[in-house]
Design a protein around this motif. Structure first.
Motif, PDB file in Angstrom:
ATOM      1  N   THR A  30     -23.252  18.299  -9.961  1.00 29.07           N
ATOM      2  CA  THR A  30     -23.120  19.335  -8.929  1.00 29.07           C
ATOM      3  C   THR A  30     -24.260  19.228  -7.908  1.00 29.07           C
ATOM      4  O   THR A  30     -25.418  19.063  -8.300  1.00 29.07           O
ATOM      5  N   ARG A  81     -19.088  20.657  -6.925  1.00 32.10           N
ATOM      6  CA  ARG A  81     -19.058  19.921  -8.186  1.00 32.10           C
ATOM      7  C   ARG A  81     -18.185  18.686  -8.000  1.00 32.10           C
ATOM      8  O   ARG A  81     -17.041  18.780  -7.541  1.00 32.10           O
ATOM      9  N   ILE A 126     -19.539  26.816 -12.051  1.00 33.66           N
ATOM     10  CA  ILE A 126     -19.732  26.686 -10.595  1.00 33.66           C
ATOM     11  C   ILE A 126     -19.422  28.021  -9.892  1.00 33.66           C
ATOM     12  O   ILE A 126     -19.723  28.197  -8.711  1.00 33.66           O
TER      13      ILE A 126
END
Lengths: 283, 159
Positions: A30, A81, A126
């Protein structure tokens, strides 16, 4: 030898050209991209929770949540990501590279309605990215809100986003930040277990709390259960939904969820509106 | 400094919320306040430890051990119960518990708890119901962990 002059690409209507100012590695997969305006024209302002359509030339366009501080004008920050071809291309862009930006699109977190109340933020994986903008906003207007509670779950310690910021926020007055991981190694001294297990360590005032949730849909369903079990009414719960967004203006129908287009009517929804559609497998 | 009695400390623990005062009193009579240092093992996997704990402060890791490997399954902290399997009777612990930071807890002898449950079915029902909540929460958490919800997905499939 003459240096090649790279001019701004020709763009479709409503798309702005931006340059990658920096790419910061957050975890093994990420990255946070900071975009700056290509020319003198500033990048558009946004509200926490909104998203941009980012176009990687020659690869494709992606909906990405804005994770930056809404009060830092002139730049857009997105946390991405890398899970496929387009996201991989996006995170591998070098500073100076061009991207096309459309947006910002969609609805935002109910930060006006939350003034004078406790704010409970629950994020998974995320999902912390679109909530970070809301956290920035609350911290910037700290006196307008009562307590800020952030519950964050990730897969493992190496998947935790914004670790330093989480630690900094946790040291602030009237701010509680609890982090947990599903799989902890022996060196991890924090909580181990799913994000819902953190609820027992916060004291909630049900009538005075606004809840903002973002993460995998299944996680959000379990979190809603926990929140409701603690007496928080549905109208005080907000979710950020994710669907396959293409046009971002409610035209193509890719992101339709029941009567809503997630790109246009969302991505932030009051749970009360979404409840009938949330548990339908086909949607 | 004001020192609280064990009954007062127990009364503040969420595990006993809703229990009749007489039941809380019975529990308080058999409770012993204990402390564990950081990294101290509270019980080992396979131990015949017969104690049930209500954690008052600090963080405890539940760990599964295999030769050369320790996996941290879950953490429990203040407001949590630990060692519920003592209610099933003698048997080795399936996990080990380690204090990740200094831990304060109330300890209860499992054999005495079982005896009390048998002697007073009303207490037994209420206490078992409380434990069932703990077990149910742990089971649900374990199921969610198995879902591995944060794993990357592509085209709807786990990768």
């Amino acid at each position: 030898m003459t240096a090649a002059v790279v001019s701004a690409p020709v763009l479709p209507p409503a798309m702005t050209a931006a340059r990658v100012a920096s790419v910061m590695k957050e975890t093994h997969d990420t990255f946070t991209l900071c975009l700056e305006p290509a020319e003198s024209e500033p990048l558009p302002a946004f509200a926490p929770g909104q998203f941009s359509m980012l176009y990687v030339f020659g690869v494709g366009e992606l909906p990405i949540s804005i994770s930056g501080d809404p009060h830092e004008p002139g730049r857009l920050v997105h946390t991405v990501r890398s899970v496929g071809k387009a996201t991989n291309a996006l995170v591998n862009l070098k500073p100076g590279a061009w991207v096309g930006v459309r947006g910002p699109f969609g609805t935002s977190w109910p930060l006006e309605a939350a003034r004078g109340r406790d704010v409970l933020i629950v994020a998974g994986g995320i999902g912390l990215a679109p909530l970070r903008s809301a956290i920035h906003e609350v911290l910037r207007h700290r006196d307008d809100y009562v307590r800020l509670m952030v519950l964050y779950g990730a897969r493992s310690p190496k998947d935790l986003l914004y670790r330093r910021q989480l630690a900094d926020w946790g040291r602030l007055a009237d701010t509680q930040v609890l982090t947990t991981v599903d799989y902890g190694g022996v060196n991890w001294r924090g909580y181990v277990g799913v994000v819902t297990t953190l609820f027992r360590y916060v004291r909630l005032h049900p009538a005075g709390t606004t809840v903002m949730i973002c993460g995998p849909e299944i996680m959000m369903r379990y979190v809603i259960r926990e929140v409701e079990k603690r007496g928080i009414p549905p109208e005080q719960i907000y979710l950020s939904m994710e669907r396959n967004m293409k046009c971002a203006v409610g035209f193509c129908g890719h992101c339709q969820m029941g009567p809503y287009f997630v790109c246009k009517d969302g991505p932030i929804f009051a749970y009360e509106r979404l409840r009938p559609w949330l548990e339908k497998y086909e949607l | 400094m004001e020192t609280k009695t064990i009954a007062e400390v127990l009364r503040e623990h969420p595990f006993v919320t809703g229990l009749k005062e007489s039941y809380i009193h019975k529990l308080a009579e058999m409770a012993l306040e204990v402390q564990f240092a950081k990294d101290q093992l509270i019980f080992r996997q396979g131990d015949e430890s017969g104690l049930f704990y209500l954690v008052l402060s600090g963080k405890v890791a539940l760990e599964a051990t295999a030769p050369g490997r320790i996996s941290r399954i879950q953490t429990v902290g203040e407001t949590d119960a630990l060692g519920w399997s003592v209610m099933l009777g003698p048997g080795g612990k399936t996990f080990q518990a380690r204090a990740l930071e200094p831990v304060r807890a109330l300890a209860f002898d499992g054999a005495r708890l079982r005896q009390l449950c048998e002697q007073d079915p009303g207490f037994g029902f209420q206490f078992t119901r409380k434990l069932l909540h703990v077990v149910s929460e742990r089971l649900q958490a374990a199921r969610m962990q198995l879902l591995d919800i944060y794993a990357p997905r592509t085209g709807g499939k786990l990768v």
